[in-house]
Design a protein around this motif. Structure first.
Motif, PDB file in Angstrom:
ATOM      1  N   LEU A 126      20.316  58.735  65.881  1.00 48.10           N
ATOM      2  CA  LEU A 126      20.697  58.189  67.192  1.00 48.10           C
ATOM      3  C   LEU A 126      19.810  56.978  67.469  1.00 48.10           C
ATOM      4  CD1 LEU A 126      21.838  61.133  67.243  1.00 48.10           C
ATOM      5  CD2 LEU A 126      21.478  61.092  69.689  1.00 48.10           C
ATOM      6  N   ASN A 127      20.344  55.810  67.210  1.00 47.71           N
ATOM      7  CA  ASN A 127      19.570  54.574  67.369  1.00 47.71           C
ATOM      8  C   ASN A 127      19.684  54.070  68.813  1.00 47.71           C
ATOM      9  OD1 ASN A 127      17.968  52.458  66.349  1.00 47.71           O
ATOM     10  ND2 ASN A 127      19.761  51.139  66.171  1.00 47.71           N
ATOM     11  N   LYS A 128      18.854  53.120  69.156  1.00 44.04           N
ATOM     12  CA  LYS A 128      18.815  52.546  70.504  1.00 44.04           C
ATOM     13  C   LYS A 128      18.482  53.618  71.539  1.00 44.04           C
ATOM     14  CE  LYS A 128      22.193  48.973  69.240  1.00 44.04           C
ATOM     15  NZ  LYS A 128      23.169  47.994  69.670  1.00 44.04           N
ATOM     16  N   ALA A 129      17.668  54.584  71.114  1.00 45.88           N
ATOM     17  CA  ALA A 129      17.304  55.681  72.015  1.00 45.88           C
ATOM     18  C   ALA A 129      16.547  55.149  73.228  1.00 45.88           C
ATOM     19  CB  ALA A 129      16.464  56.712  71.275  1.00 45.88           C
ATOM     20  N   ASP A 130      15.932  53.981  73.082  1.00 44.13           N
ATOM     21  CA  ASP A 130      15.209  53.384  74.214  1.00 44.13           C
ATOM     22  C   ASP A 130      16.143  53.031  75.370  1.00 44.13           C
ATOM     23  OD1 ASP A 130      16.057  51.507  72.092  1.00 44.13           O
ATOM     24  OD2 ASP A 130      15.442  49.948  73.504  1.00 44.13           O
ATOM     25  N   MET A 131      17.453  52.864  75.068  1.00 47.05           N
ATOM     26  CA  MET A 131      18.397  52.489  76.126  1.00 47.05           C
ATOM     27  C   MET A 131      19.172  53.688  76.659  1.00 47.05           C
ATOM     28  SD  MET A 131      19.854  49.081  74.325  1.00 47.05           S
ATOM     29  CE  MET A 131      20.312  48.061  75.697  1.00 47.05           C
ATOM     30  N   ALA A 132      18.977  54.845  76.027  1.00 51.44           N
ATOM     31  CA  ALA A 132      19.744  56.036  76.421  1.00 51.44           C
ATOM     32  C   ALA A 132      18.920  56.927  77.341  1.00 51.44           C
ATOM     33  CB  ALA A 132      20.158  56.812  75.178  1.00 51.44           C
TER      34      ALA A 132
ATOM     35  N   ILE B 124      15.841  57.408  67.394  1.00 49.46           N
ATOM     36  CA  ILE B 124      14.878  56.353  67.062  1.00 49.46           C
ATOM     37  C   ILE B 124      15.165  55.082  67.867  1.00 49.46           C
ATOM     38  CG2 ILE B 124      14.597  57.196  64.683  1.00 49.46           C
ATOM     39  CD1 ILE B 124      16.208  54.669  63.809  1.00 49.46           C
ATOM     40  N   ASN B 125      14.204  54.166  67.781  1.00 46.94           N
ATOM     41  CA  ASN B 125      14.389  52.830  68.349  1.00 46.94           C
ATOM     42  C   ASN B 125      14.042  51.843  67.234  1.00 46.94           C
ATOM     43  OD1 ASN B 125      13.828  50.335  69.476  1.00 46.94           O
ATOM     44  ND2 ASN B 125      12.418  51.111  71.027  1.00 46.94           N
ATOM     45  N   SER B 126      15.073  51.326  66.593  1.00 46.89           N
ATOM     46  CA  SER B 126      14.839  50.445  65.429  1.00 46.89           C
ATOM     47  C   SER B 126      14.192  49.135  65.825  1.00 46.89           C
ATOM     48  CB  SER B 126      16.154  50.073  64.746  1.00 46.89           C
ATOM     49  OG  SER B 126      16.802  51.183  64.299  1.00 46.89           O
ATOM     50  N   LEU B 127      14.534  48.693  67.037  1.00 45.90           N
ATOM     51  CA  LEU B 127      14.051  47.382  67.454  1.00 45.90           C
ATOM     52  C   LEU B 127      12.522  47.370  67.464  1.00 45.90           C
ATOM     53  CD1 LEU B 127      15.443  44.782  68.300  1.00 45.90           C
ATOM     54  CD2 LEU B 127      15.160  45.472  70.677  1.00 45.90           C
ATOM     55  N   GLU B 128      11.921  48.433  67.963  1.00 45.43           N
ATOM     56  CA  GLU B 128      10.458  48.503  68.017  1.00 45.43           C
ATOM     57  C   GLU B 128       9.877  49.385  66.929  1.00 45.43           C
ATOM     58  OE1 GLU B 128       9.478  49.661  72.009  1.00 45.43           O
ATOM     59  OE2 GLU B 128      10.699  48.017  72.791  1.00 45.43           O
TER      60      GLU B 128
ATOM     61  N   MET C 282      28.514  40.090  64.773  1.00 44.77           N
ATOM     62  CA  MET C 282      29.686  39.979  63.895  1.00 44.77           C
ATOM     63  C   MET C 282      30.865  40.725  64.531  1.00 44.77           C
ATOM     64  SD  MET C 282      30.243  41.256  59.930  1.00 44.77           S
ATOM     65  CE  MET C 282      28.899  42.361  60.074  1.00 44.77           C
ATOM     66  N   THR C 283      32.020  40.076  64.578  1.00 46.42           N
ATOM     67  CA  THR C 283      33.210  40.810  65.035  1.00 46.42           C
ATOM     68  C   THR C 283      34.131  41.008  63.843  1.00 46.42           C
ATOM     69  OG1 THR C 283      33.696  38.677  65.967  1.00 46.42           O
ATOM     70  CG2 THR C 283      33.931  40.587  67.441  1.00 46.42           C
TER      71      THR C 283
ATOM     72  N   PRO D  56      30.142  48.564  63.642  1.00 44.18           N
ATOM     73  CA  PRO D  56      29.468  47.286  63.912  1.00 44.18           C
ATOM     74  C   PRO D  56      28.551  47.376  65.137  1.00 44.18           C
ATOM     75  CG  PRO D  56      31.781  46.895  63.444  1.00 44.18           C
ATOM     76  CD  PRO D  56      31.600  48.388  63.536  1.00 44.18           C
ATOM     77  N   ASN D  57      27.461  46.640  65.045  1.00 38.14           N
ATOM     78  CA  ASN D  57      26.544  46.468  66.182  1.00 38.14           C
ATOM     79  C   ASN D  57      25.683  47.678  66.545  1.00 38.14           C
ATOM     80  OD1 ASN D  57      25.788  44.313  67.946  1.00 38.14           O
ATOM     81  ND2 ASN D  57      26.461  45.616  69.619  1.00 38.14           N
ATOM     82  N   VAL D  58      25.715  48.687  65.726  1.00 43.46           N
ATOM     83  CA  VAL D  58      24.969  49.900  66.076  1.00 43.46           C
ATOM     84  C   VAL D  58      23.483  49.777  65.702  1.00 43.46           C
ATOM     85  CG1 VAL D  58      25.497  51.131  63.921  1.00 43.46           C
ATOM     86  CG2 VAL D  58      25.233  52.417  66.038  1.00 43.46           C
ATOM     87  N   GLY D  59      23.169  48.696  64.955  1.00 44.64           N
ATOM     88  CA  GLY D  59      21.762  48.450  64.621  1.00 44.64           C
ATOM     89  C   GLY D  59      21.417  48.651  63.155  1.00 44.64           C
ATOM     90  N   LYS D  60      22.422  48.603  62.291  1.00 48.02           N
ATOM     91  CA  LYS D  60      22.195  48.867  60.865  1.00 48.02           C
ATOM     92  C   LYS D  60      21.194  47.877  60.259  1.00 48.02           C
ATOM     93  CE  LYS D  60      26.616  48.484  60.011  1.00 48.02           C
ATOM     94  NZ  LYS D  60      27.008  48.275  61.430  1.00 48.02           N
ATOM     95  N   SER D  61      21.438  46.574  60.489  1.00 50.54           N
ATOM     96  CA  SER D  61      20.557  45.559  59.881  1.00 50.54           C
ATOM     97  C   SER D  61      19.151  45.665  60.457  1.00 50.54           C
ATOM     98  CB  SER D  61      21.076  44.150  60.151  1.00 50.54           C
ATOM     99  OG  SER D  61      22.413  44.088  59.789  1.00 50.54           O
ATOM    100  N   THR D  62      19.075  45.919  61.756  1.00 47.15           N
ATOM    101  CA  THR D  62      17.754  46.031  62.397  1.00 47.15           C
ATOM    102  C   THR D  62      16.966  47.172  61.754  1.00 47.15           C
ATOM    103  OG1 THR D  62      18.806  45.329  64.448  1.00 47.15           O
ATOM    104  CG2 THR D  62      16.597  46.236  64.636  1.00 47.15           C
ATOM    105  N   LEU D  63      17.628  48.286  61.538  1.00 49.61           N
ATOM    106  CA  LEU D  63      16.934  49.434  60.943  1.00 49.61           C
ATOM    107  C   LEU D  63      16.534  49.130  59.500  1.00 49.61           C
ATOM    108  CD1 LEU D  63      15.871  52.314  60.956  1.00 49.61           C
ATOM    109  CD2 LEU D  63      18.173  53.133  60.443  1.00 49.61           C
TER     110      LEU D  63
END
Ligand SMILES: Nc1nc2c(ncn2[C@@H]2O[C@H](COP(=O)(O)OP(=O)(O)OP(=O)(O)O)[C@@H](O)[C@H]2O)c(=O)[nH]1
Length: 292
Positions: free
Chosen positions: A57-63, A85-89, A1-2, A129-136
């Motif tokens: 701190l989301n997307k910790a897997d990429m940091a 955390i890593n919401s994706l997994e 979403m933009t 936006p895009n920080v992973g809210k819906s995924t979490l």
């Protein structure tokens, strides 16, 4: 979403968040572990006022793990508990409940001592936006979405998601704007894919990325492109990468647009490994300068 953030939209977003804040005990401020400063809303303190807050701190897997640890310490020293955390997994989610209980411990004990029945902690997620809210939210929800009726003071019925027995989470997050007025922040957001490519100049982005890597991760730059620094004559660096990656136009010349795209994609697709773009040490230096 933009989202195009115009003043009217910002005011509306802020109002919506403040309405929902009335319903919760604690805010989960979701930030990107790769950008623990740049992915925060510049007005968060004013917006949430004194509401208790947990930084996630989301997307910790990429940091970069070592930077993530430093950032958690940095926030702790400023009175904010933070978890990675890593919401994706779904990794690290149990830390969220524990930390929320810790933050609200005293309040809950006071409630207990006044004879009030213990209840679940009510929380909402806020982030850019895009920080992973819906995924979490989806991760935490599993199948535990509980419908509730109208709440006083709010027109739309809110749904609460049960997270274990201890947390109830609002099913819609609060969305606030990033700090886009700072050009470097914009570049960092773009490098992590938080800003649409159509509004940025790919060459600027690639140059910023290469310079960043040459300062913070020179070994990785050498491994992939065979360089450790960016030449003052940028064209030399682009030529070098172009030749190495065989990016030629129809007349045999280096296709610079394509080189820029390759660099940006390599960074985004983690071909340089896990990267944290906001450096704790630089932030501390900035703070020290500001205090002088
Ligand atoms: N690697 C990784 N990717 C993630 C993680 N959390 C979310 N993502 C990805 O990040 C992207 C954005 O996630 P969303 O959940 O849509 O983000 P959002 O904050 O709800 O976005 P808006 O709806 O734009 O406000 C998606 O591609 C997700 O798969 C994570 O912990 N790790």
């Amino acid at each position: 979403m933009t989202i195009q953030w115009f003043p009217g939209h910002m005011a509306k977003a802020r109002r919506e968040v403040q309405e929902k804040l009335k319903l919760v005990d604690i805010v989960f401020e979701l930030i990107d572990a790769r950008l623990p400063m740049s992915s925060r809303n510049p007005m968060m303190d004013q917006v949430i006022n004194q509401k208790p807050r947990l930084l996630i701190l989301n997307k910790a897997d990429m940091a970069d793990d070592s930077e993530t640890r430093k950032w958690i310490e940095y926030f702790a020293q400023r009175g904010h508990m933070a978890v990675a955390i890593n919401s994706l997994e779904g990794k690290g989610l149990q830390k969220v409940t524990k930390a929320a209980q810790e933050i609200l411990k005293e309040k809950w004990e006071r409630m207990k001592s006044r004879g009030m029945k213990p209840r679940a902690i009510r929380a909402m997620i806020i982030g850019i936006p895009n920080v992973g809210k819906s995924t979490l939210i989806n991760r935490l929800a599993k199948k535990n979405i509980a419908k509730t009726g109208n709440m006083p003071g709010i027109t739309k019925a809110q749904q609460w998601i049960k997270v274990g027995k201890d947390i109830e989470l609002l099913d819609t997050p609060g969305i606030l704007w990033p700090k886009f007025e700072d050009q470097e922040v914009g570049l960092k957001l773009a490098l992590t894919g938080a800003i649409k490519d159509t509004i940025i100049n790919m060459e600027d982005l690639a140059v910023y990325g290469l310079k960043f890597l040459s300062i913070h991760y020179p070994n990785r730059l050498e491994e992939r492109y065979g360089i450790t620094s960016v030449d003052e004559e940028l064209v030399n660096t682009f030529d070098h990468i172009g030749k190495r990656r065989k990016v030629f136009g129809p007349g045999g010349e280096i296709d610079y647009d394509q080189v820029a795209l390759i660099v940006v994609r390599d960074i985004r697709n983690q071909h340089f490994g896990t990267i944290t773009f906001d450096s704790v040490d630089e932030e501390l230096e900035k703070e020290a300068l500001a205090e002088q």
